[in-house]
Write an enzyme that holds these catalytic residues in place. Structure first.
Site, PDB file in Angstrom:
ATOM      1  N   GLU A  43     -51.077 -19.841 -62.480  1.00 24.12           N
ATOM      2  CA  GLU A  43     -52.520 -19.722 -62.681  1.00 24.12           C
ATOM      3  C   GLU A  43     -53.218 -19.911 -61.342  1.00 24.12           C
ATOM      4  O   GLU A  43     -53.080 -20.958 -60.709  1.00 24.12           O
ATOM      5  CB  GLU A  43     -52.990 -20.780 -63.683  1.00 24.12           C
ATOM      6  CG  GLU A  43     -54.490 -20.902 -63.832  1.00 24.12           C
ATOM      7  CD  GLU A  43     -54.901 -22.123 -64.630  1.00 24.12           C
ATOM      8  OE1 GLU A  43     -55.981 -22.682 -64.358  1.00 24.12           O
ATOM      9  OE2 GLU A  43     -54.135 -22.542 -65.527  1.00 24.12           O
ATOM     10  N   ARG A  47     -61.634 -21.101 -57.665  1.00 24.92           N
ATOM     11  CA  ARG A  47     -62.414 -22.156 -57.014  1.00 24.92           C
ATOM     12  C   ARG A  47     -62.649 -21.885 -55.543  1.00 24.92           C
ATOM     13  O   ARG A  47     -63.350 -22.635 -54.876  1.00 24.92           O
ATOM     14  CB  ARG A  47     -61.693 -23.503 -57.141  1.00 24.92           C
ATOM     15  CG  ARG A  47     -61.518 -23.998 -58.546  1.00 24.92           C
ATOM     16  CD  ARG A  47     -60.813 -25.346 -58.533  1.00 24.92           C
ATOM     17  NE  ARG A  47     -60.471 -25.809 -59.859  1.00 24.92           N
ATOM     18  CZ  ARG A  47     -59.780 -26.916 -60.116  1.00 24.92           C
ATOM     19  NH1 ARG A  47     -59.369 -27.655 -59.112  1.00 24.92           N
ATOM     20  NH2 ARG A  47     -59.512 -27.267 -61.354  1.00 24.92           N
ATOM     21  N   LYS A 130     -56.204 -24.947 -73.982  1.00 23.82           N
ATOM     22  CA  LYS A 130     -55.899 -25.850 -72.878  1.00 23.82           C
ATOM     23  C   LYS A 130     -56.532 -27.210 -73.188  1.00 23.82           C
ATOM     24  O   LYS A 130     -57.748 -27.300 -73.374  1.00 23.82           O
ATOM     25  CB  LYS A 130     -56.475 -25.266 -71.581  1.00 23.82           C
ATOM     26  CG  LYS A 130     -56.469 -26.203 -70.384  1.00 23.82           C
ATOM     27  CD  LYS A 130     -57.055 -25.456 -69.184  1.00 23.82           C
ATOM     28  CE  LYS A 130     -57.208 -26.373 -67.987  1.00 23.82           C
ATOM     29  NZ  LYS A 130     -57.622 -25.624 -66.769  1.00 23.82           N
TER      30      LYS A 130
END
Length: 210
Positions: A43, A47, A130
């Site tokens: 993943e 950011r 998640k």
């Protein structure tokens, strides 16, 4: 990729390295180190300014199923898929992100922290969520408490989980895979220490294999 395909990838790997990569130059050697360590998926978090370029490079490398993480808006989901993301992960549950991912034909793994959020996700047709931030929320105790009334849900706990906690989470029947960043830290990337990344990934993969 359908939800079933995602389930197959994550359940087979059981380990989801979460990557915050500062620049695209690190993408190719990082992908090679992860593959050499036995990782099957990763993943890439949205950011950093170079996140899309990193995702493109890692997706093109081969050997990894690469998704986008920290996706907060439908527009970011579009950009992630255009860059090659095969799945999308979000830290929270957002109807717009889930809806846009459905339209784009990619699986989405939204974050949840409460039973209410989990119910919303399930009602939206999302069966894999998640749990974030897992350790701050209470770790395994919270996971078990949420899993008990929702046996149809599958979890990818992420947040504060390290190598020492991996086996405990993976032992839970409701856990599909565990996400973590201890294999690929900022310090590793700053030093270009891809040997350490390969070694830590291999140890984690071995620890996640029944």
């Amino acid at each position: 990729m359908s939800d079933t395909d995602l389930t197959s990838v994550l359940a087979g790997a059981r380990l989801l390295p979460v990557l915050t990569v500062p620049n695209a130059d690190a993408a190719a050697p990082l992908a090679a180190a992860l593959v050499a360590g036995g990782a099957r998926c990763a993943e890439v978090t949205f950011r950093t300014p170079d996140a899309e370029q990193v995702l493109k490079a890692m997706a093109a490398h081969g050997g990894l199923t690469v998704g986008a993480g920290t996706v907060l808006t439908p527009e970011q989901a579009e950009r992630a898929v255009a860059a090659g993301a095969r799945f999308v992960v979000s830290p929270g549950f957002d109807e717009g992100v889930v809806s846009r991912c459905r339209e784009l034909g990619v699986p989405v793994v939204p974050g949840i922290a409460t039973a209410t959020e989990l119910m919303r996700a399930l009602r939206a047709g999302v069966g894999t969520v998640k749990l974030f931030p897992a350790e701050s929320l209470g770790g395994l105790r919270t996971l078990r408490a949420l899993a008990a009334p929702f046996p149809q849900a599958r979890f990818v706990p992420t947040g504060g989980i390290g190598a020492d906690l991996l086996a405990g989470y993976l032992a839970e029947p409701s856990v599909m895979a565990v996400g973590g960043s201890w294999m690929v830290t900022t310090a590793h990337l700053e030093r270009g220490d891809y040997d350490a990344i390969r070694r830590l990934t291999a140890e984690a993969v071995e620890g996640s294999t029944p």
